[in-house]
Enzyme design. Structure first.
Site, mmCIF file in Angstrom:
data_model
loop_
_atom_site.group_PDB
_atom_site.id
_atom_site.type_symbol
_atom_site.label_atom_id
_atom_site.label_comp_id
_atom_site.label_asym_id
_atom_site.label_seq_id
_atom_site.Cartn_x
_atom_site.Cartn_y
_atom_site.Cartn_z
ATOM 1 N N CYS A 1 0.781 -1.218 0.000
ATOM 2 C CA CYS A 1 0.000 0.000 0.000
ATOM 3 C C CYS A 1 0.785 1.224 0.000
ATOM 4 O O CYS A 1 0.913 1.785 0.957
ATOM 5 C CB CYS A 1 -0.879 -0.041 0.990
ATOM 6 S SG CYS A 1 -2.212 -0.986 1.105
ATOM 7 N N GLY B 1 4.617 -2.259 0.526
ATOM 8 C CA GLY B 1 3.757 -3.397 0.212
ATOM 9 C C GLY B 1 4.381 -4.228 -0.882
ATOM 10 O O GLY B 1 4.854 -3.680 -1.876
ATOM 11 N N ASN C 1 -4.136 3.633 0.607
ATOM 12 C CA ASN C 1 -3.265 3.198 1.694
ATOM 13 C C ASN C 1 -3.998 3.486 2.994
ATOM 14 O O ASN C 1 -4.369 4.634 3.251
ATOM 15 C CB ASN C 1 -1.931 3.954 1.660
ATOM 16 C CG ASN C 1 -1.026 3.619 2.855
ATOM 17 O OD1 ASN C 1 -0.229 4.442 3.259
ATOM 18 N ND2 ASN C 1 -1.143 2.434 3.413
ATOM 19 N N GLY C 2 -4.202 2.446 3.779
ATOM 20 C CA GLY C 2 -4.906 2.622 5.049
ATOM 21 C C GLY C 2 -5.816 1.447 5.315
ATOM 22 O O GLY C 2 -5.706 0.395 4.680
ATOM 23 N N CYS D 1 0.508 8.276 12.185
ATOM 24 C CA CYS D 1 0.981 7.030 12.808
ATOM 25 C C CYS D 1 2.440 7.158 13.229
ATOM 26 O O CYS D 1 3.319 7.399 12.397
ATOM 27 C CB CYS D 1 0.840 5.920 11.766
ATOM 28 S SG CYS D 1 1.696 4.409 12.184
ATOM 29 N N TYR E 1 9.334 2.626 11.879
ATOM 30 C CA TYR E 1 9.667 1.494 11.001
ATOM 31 C C TYR E 1 9.207 1.643 9.556
ATOM 32 O O TYR E 1 9.938 1.308 8.635
ATOM 33 C CB TYR E 1 9.035 0.227 11.588
ATOM 34 C CG TYR E 1 8.917 -0.950 10.652
ATOM 35 C CD1 TYR E 1 10.024 -1.771 10.372
ATOM 36 C CD2 TYR E 1 7.709 -1.278 10.042
ATOM 37 C CE1 TYR E 1 9.916 -2.857 9.511
ATOM 38 C CE2 TYR E 1 7.596 -2.367 9.190
ATOM 39 C CZ TYR E 1 8.697 -3.153 8.922
ATOM 40 O OH TYR E 1 8.591 -4.233 8.085
ATOM 41 N N SER F 1 15.796 -1.450 9.079
ATOM 42 C CA SER F 1 15.278 -0.241 9.705
ATOM 43 C C SER F 1 15.824 0.010 11.104
ATOM 44 O O SER F 1 15.614 1.082 11.659
ATOM 45 C CB SER F 1 13.742 -0.242 9.682
ATOM 46 O OG SER F 1 13.279 -1.496 10.059
ATOM 47 N N ASP G 1 17.311 -2.813 17.460
ATOM 48 C CA ASP G 1 16.276 -2.936 16.423
ATOM 49 C C ASP G 1 15.207 -1.897 16.707
ATOM 50 O O ASP G 1 15.099 -1.380 17.825
ATOM 51 C CB ASP G 1 15.680 -4.343 16.381
ATOM 52 C CG ASP G 1 15.057 -4.670 15.017
ATOM 53 O OD1 ASP G 1 15.017 -3.769 14.152
ATOM 54 O OD2 ASP G 1 14.612 -5.814 14.827
ATOM 55 N N ASP G 2 14.405 -1.602 15.668
ATOM 56 C CA ASP G 2 13.382 -0.563 15.838
ATOM 57 C C ASP G 2 12.175 -1.074 16.613
ATOM 58 O O ASP G 2 11.468 -0.289 17.264
ATOM 59 C CB ASP G 2 12.930 -0.036 14.475
ATOM 60 C CG ASP G 2 12.409 -1.147 13.590
ATOM 61 O OD1 ASP G 2 13.218 -1.754 12.868
ATOM 62 O OD2 ASP G 2 11.195 -1.434 13.647
ATOM 63 N N CYS H 1 -3.410 -2.800 15.478
ATOM 64 C CA CYS H 1 -3.611 -1.552 14.732
ATOM 65 C C CYS H 1 -4.825 -1.735 13.831
ATOM 66 O O CYS H 1 -4.946 -2.747 13.156
ATOM 67 C CB CYS H 1 -2.392 -1.261 13.866
ATOM 68 S SG CYS H 1 -2.675 0.118 12.736
ATOM 69 N N CYS I 1 -0.798 9.225 16.428
ATOM 70 C CA CYS I 1 -1.460 8.013 16.909
ATOM 71 C C CYS I 1 -0.375 7.148 17.546
ATOM 72 O O CYS I 1 0.667 6.900 16.940
ATOM 73 C CB CYS I 1 -2.109 7.247 15.752
ATOM 74 S SG CYS I 1 -2.813 5.672 16.301
ATOM 75 N N CYS J 1 -1.122 1.458 19.205
ATOM 76 C CA CYS J 1 -0.629 0.084 19.385
ATOM 77 C C CYS J 1 0.282 -0.031 20.599
ATOM 78 O O CYS J 1 0.575 -1.133 21.049
ATOM 79 C CB CYS J 1 0.075 -0.407 18.120
ATOM 80 S SG CYS J 1 1.309 0.735 17.514
HETATM 81 O O1 PRP Z 1 9.473 -9.206 16.181
HETATM 82 P P1 PRP Z 1 9.238 -9.520 14.747
HETATM 83 O O2 PRP Z 1 7.924 -10.186 14.534
HETATM 84 O O3 PRP Z 1 10.354 -10.281 14.128
HETATM 85 O O4 PRP Z 1 9.074 -8.139 13.963
HETATM 86 C C1 PRP Z 1 9.934 -7.049 14.166
HETATM 87 C C2 PRP Z 1 10.924 -6.920 13.029
HETATM 88 O O5 PRP Z 1 10.193 -6.670 11.788
HETATM 89 C C3 PRP Z 1 10.704 -5.511 11.181
HETATM 90 O O6 PRP Z 1 11.791 -5.820 10.314
HETATM 91 P P2 PRP Z 1 11.595 -6.332 8.818
HETATM 92 O O7 PRP Z 1 12.411 -7.538 8.614
HETATM 93 O O8 PRP Z 1 10.140 -6.455 8.496
HETATM 94 O O9 PRP Z 1 12.089 -5.147 7.863
HETATM 95 P P3 PRP Z 1 13.394 -4.217 7.826
HETATM 96 O O10 PRP Z 1 14.407 -4.927 6.984
HETATM 97 O O11 PRP Z 1 12.941 -2.962 7.189
HETATM 98 O O12 PRP Z 1 13.897 -3.983 9.212
HETATM 99 C C4 PRP Z 1 11.252 -4.672 12.314
HETATM 100 O O13 PRP Z 1 12.260 -3.798 11.820
HETATM 101 C C5 PRP Z 1 11.824 -5.725 13.231
HETATM 102 O O14 PRP Z 1 13.138 -6.079 12.826
HETATM 103 N N1 GLN Z 2 -1.838 -1.662 3.518
HETATM 104 C C1 GLN Z 2 -2.821 -0.956 3.015
HETATM 105 O O1 GLN Z 2 -2.812 0.291 3.027
HETATM 106 C C2 GLN Z 2 -4.006 -1.766 2.526
HETATM 107 C C3 GLN Z 2 -5.088 -1.010 1.787
HETATM 108 C C4 GLN Z 2 -6.410 -1.769 1.804
HETATM 109 N N2 GLN Z 2 -6.978 -1.774 3.153
HETATM 110 C C5 GLN Z 2 -6.230 -3.189 1.295
HETATM 111 O O2 GLN Z 2 -6.209 -4.125 2.060
HETATM 112 O O3 GLN Z 2 -6.066 -3.352 0.121
HETATM 113 S S1 SF4 Z 3 -2.167 1.866 16.094
HETATM 114 FE FE1 SF4 Z 3 0.109 1.949 15.919
HETATM 115 S S2 SF4 Z 3 0.599 1.250 13.829
HETATM 116 FE FE2 SF4 Z 3 -1.611 1.755 13.904
HETATM 117 S S3 SF4 Z 3 -1.778 3.866 13.188
HETATM 118 FE FE3 SF4 Z 3 -1.667 3.942 15.436
HETATM 119 S S4 SF4 Z 3 0.561 4.119 15.873
HETATM 120 FE FE4 SF4 Z 3 0.356 3.465 13.747
HETATM 121 MG MG MG Z 4 13.764 -5.125 10.968
#
Ligand code: PRP
Ligand code: GLN
Ligand code: SF4
Ligand code: MG
Length: 529
Positions: free
Chosen positions: A32, A59, A133-134, A306, A312, A353, A415-416, A452, A502, A505
């Site tokens: 998205c 996405g 997107n959303g 968000c 991330y 990230s 990590d993020d 979320c 927001c 989460c």
């Molecule tokens: O606890 P988990 O379920 O493992 O999810 C958290 C991880 O997922 C994301 O990384 P991701 O690999 O999606 O993408 P990135 O390469 O952009 O960090 C985020 O940066 C964490 O590293």
């Molecule tokens: N990640 C998104 O923004 C998804 C857009 C829309 N809700 C879909 O599922 O296609």
């Molecule tokens: S609930 Fe978390 S991931 Fe969802 S919009 Fe709010 S801050 Fe972002």
């Molecule tokens: Mg990661």
């Protein structure tokens, strides 16, 4: 049981979908980040194609482009990455002066071809294509409304089952929605700094023009939609963009020498050579055509972007709310070091990230920064993968430790975020096997405790590791020597956005009421076939 995910259109084996497909066929062809461009004389489909590369991180399940030549809208979309979906031949077939593009990561409606975007639908005067997107929180109510106003037996979602297909249907049927427009927006315009440039007229303050065809429909439908939506849509001659009143997801307006673009992130503007004009404001509807850029307001602005975009989701080279994402992440890392210091030999980032926060942590703590993990550039985001087994495999495929860097060292691994705990559990194991003396995990956001409803398919609470375990239990589960998270105060402070974000989460308090029974995005209830 879902239908096969590779359901392809029967009459259009080349994956294209045109307005011809909309009428008189009971089998709508199962089929998205967002991007849109209005630029006569430009190769708009190629521009969209390249810009979708800049948004691919948002996405990876499907990608699509719609173009209009002023008479007909064509959509080409398929499952897969941008590089897999489009070929020279498919781009050649997409001609016109307006285009929009989408990369999808499903939140509502299964990951099947017919749910890929852009969506296509009829309007009283022609056709509309839309990219979203959303995630919407009142789809039950919207589906009821659409069923009430649809003709008997009309498949208004045209075979799709997403929140996006409902918005498309309602925009096309808005003239049938009873009652007045709920919020009469003033036909005002938002002048841009670049007004006066003759190559592409911006909005004129003396705006006596007839509104573009879908403006009335959008002003009627958009105030009824709840949840998160950054929309880009078009009819044959006009490009439109709209952002929900909370502004959960980013959306920006940029300018080309010969036209205008809208995109989820500023990084896409950089790629296509557009200059940043401004953000599409929360609660704003923009229309762009030969007469310029016109702005209307359909709701009062609230602004709750968000926070996870800063943590991330967004690219480090994107700017949201005037704050460069990479700078916010550096500051999150620095704040993490101040809040959770530890004696160690090296700071190691978790690519991708986690890297900017690791740089911030290293700078603030004075502990040397080192690349202790090699990342395979060809493996994408694991969190955004649809199943647990793919996510776990993805981490192994993606990250490999460098023994010569880490052997015998006390490591701080940054990590993020921790969502399910897969990444850190696998990493700690890999790092220990490669000889690390100690592994201390530091996370540059607080524990994710709640789902979320606005476009991120965090798992259900049961799958969110921090929702059922204390920090100490999570530490034990991932096998680390120590574990600490950034505080909410530290995270929000790093974004520079004050309290207008927001953070649902992390706290369970969302900017709007979630209607009872709203399915958690990404769960079977939200993704029916
Ligand atoms: O606890 P988990 O379920 O493992 O999810 C958290 C991880 O997922 C994301 O990384 P991701 O690999 O999606 O993408 P990135 O390469 O952009 O960090 C985020 O940066 C964490 O590293
Ligand atoms: N990640 C998104 O923004 C998804 C857009 C829309 N809700 C879909 O599922 O296609
Ligand atoms: S609930 Fe978390 S991931 Fe969802 S919009 Fe709010 S801050 Fe972002
Ligand atoms: Mg990661």
């Amino acid at each position: 049981m879902c239908e096969s995910e590779s359901v392809l259109p029967v009459s259009q084996p080349d994956m294209t979908l045109s307005d011809q497909e909309l009428f008189g066929d009971d089998h709508p062809h199962d089929h998205c980040g967002v991007f849109g461009v209005w630029a006569p004389g430009e190769d708009v489909s190629r521009l969209t194609y390249f810009s979708l590369y800049a948004l691919q991180h948002r996405g990876q399940q499907s990608a699509g482009i719609a173009t209009s030549n002023g008479k007909q809208i064509l959509v080409y979309k398929d499952q897969g990455l941008v590089s897999q979906v489009f070929s020279e031949q498919s781009l050649q077939g997409l001609r016109g002066h307006i285009a929009l593009g989408h990369v999808r990561y499903a939140t509502t409606g299964a990951d099947v071809w017919r749910n890929a975007q852009p969506t296509l639908g009829p309007t009283p005067t022609g056709t509309l294509a839309l990219a979203h997107n959303g995630n919407l929180t009142n789809t039950v109510e919207l589906r009821e409304l659409a069923s009430e106003i649809a003709d008997d037996g009309e498949d208004f979602e045209r075979g799709a089952s997403t929140d996006t297909s409902l918005v498309t249907a309602l925009l096309g049927m808005a003239d049938r929605i009873p009652g007045p427009t709920p919020f009469i927006a003033s036909p005002s315009v938002t002048p841009s700094e670049t007004d006066g440039d003759e190559a592409a007229p911006a909005s004129s303050l003396a705006d006596n023009l007839e509104p573009a065809p879908l403006v009335g429909a959008a002003l009627k439908v958009l105030p009824r939609i709840k949840g998160a939506f950054s929309l880009v849509f078009m009819d044959e001659n006009t490009l439109y963009a709209a952002r929900d009143p909370h502004g959960y997801r980013p959306l920006v307006l940029g300018r080309l020498a010969s036209g205008w673009v809208v995109a989820s992130e500023t990084a896409a503007l950089d790629l296509c050579g557009a200059t940043f004009v401004r953000e599409v404001e929360p609660g704003e509807l923009i229309s762009i055509d030969a007469s310029g850029v016109h702005s209307r307001r359909f709701a009062v602005r609230r602004s709750n972007t968000c926070v996870f975009e800063y943590v991330y989701l967004a690219r480090p080279d994107t700017t949201i709310g005037g704050r460069r994402i990479v700078a916010a992440r550096h500051e999150m890392g620095a704040a993490l070091a101040r809040e959770n210091p530890i004696e160690a030999d090296l700071v190691i980032p978790t690519p991708d990230s986690g890297t900017p926060a690791a740089i911030g942590y290293a700078q603030e703590s004075g502990i040397p920064f080192a690349q202790g993990l090699v990342k395979n550039a060809y493996v994408g985001r694991t969190f955004i993968q649809p199943t647990q087994s793919l996510r776990q495999l993805g981490i192994r495929l993606k990250l490999n430790p460098l023994r010569e860097v880490i052997e015998g060292k006390r490591l701080v691994v940054i990590d993020d975020s921790i969502v399910r705990g897969n990444t850190q559990r696998a990493l700690v194991k890999m790092l220990r096997e490669a000889g690390a003396a100690e592994v201390h995990i530091r996370i540059s956001s607080p524990p994710v405790l709640w789902p979320c409803f606005f476009g991120i398919d965090f798992p259900t609470r049961a799958e969110l590791i921090a929702s059922s375990m204390s920090v100490e239990q999570v530490r034990e589960s991932i096998g680390a020597d120590s574990l600490a998270y950034l505080s909410i105060y530290g995270m929000v402070g790093a974004t520079g956005q004050g309290t207008s974000l927001c953070i649902g989460c992390f706290t369970g308090e969302y900017p709007e009421t979630i209607p009872a029974g709203t399915p958690v995005p990404g769960t079977p209830d939200a993704t029916p076939c």
